[in-house]
Design a protein around this motif. Structure first.
Motif, short mmCIF file in Angstrom:
data_model
loop_
_atom_site.label_atom_id
_atom_site.label_comp_id
_atom_site.label_asym_id
_atom_site.label_seq_id
_atom_site.Cartn_x
_atom_site.Cartn_y
_atom_site.Cartn_z
N ALA A 19 41.81 -25.70 23.66
CA ALA A 19 42.22 -26.97 24.28
C ALA A 19 41.20 -28.06 23.96
O ALA A 19 41.57 -29.18 23.59
N ALA A 61 47.06 -29.57 24.30
CA ALA A 61 45.79 -29.15 24.89
C ALA A 61 45.96 -28.90 26.39
O ALA A 61 45.42 -27.92 26.93
N HIS A 64 47.49 -25.62 26.94
CA HIS A 64 46.48 -24.56 26.77
C HIS A 64 45.66 -24.40 28.05
O HIS A 64 45.39 -23.29 28.49
#
Length: 119
Positions: A19, A61, A64
């Motif tokens: 991320a 991200a 994640h």
């Protein structure tokens, strides 16, 4: 034994690292594109598309991070259950040493069935 917590913990770490890498890449793309001294509509269109891509990258991200959070919660639950299994095994051992173990069939060590044993 169920749920290798070290493996799960490593997955959580990798997800968080990915991320951060994805966010950094989005920032780099925007920064590099904004620093190009190319005037005109085509340049503005390129910059707009890169900004849109950066938004998509940051959303990835975030997903994640969310996955890492969920996996981290799972890790906590695995640890809690493993502790409960150990506690049940210790209780059975103590009862056996005292000659007070009820006539029950006990699961193999470390098995999740220990969570269902009533002592």
């Amino acid at each position: 034994m169920y749920g290798d917590t070290e493996v799960i913990r490593a997955h959580v770490g990798r997800l968080r690292e990915q991320a951060a890498d994805i966010r950094a890449e989005a920032d780099r793309l925007v920064s590099r594109t904004e620093s190009v001294l190319w005037p005109g509509r085509a340049a503005e269109a390129l910059r707009g598309r890169i900004r849109d891509r950066a938004v998509a990258l940051r959303a990835t991200a975030e997903r994640h991070d969310e996955a890492a959070d969920l996996l981290d919660r799972h890790l906590s639950e695995v640890e809690r259950r493993k502790e409960a299994i150990v506690a049940a095994e210790r209780r059975a051992d103590l009862l056996a040493q005292e000659g007070k173990l009820p006539a029950v069939t006990l699961p193999a060590p470390g098995r999740r069935e220990w969570l269902e044993v009533e002592l």
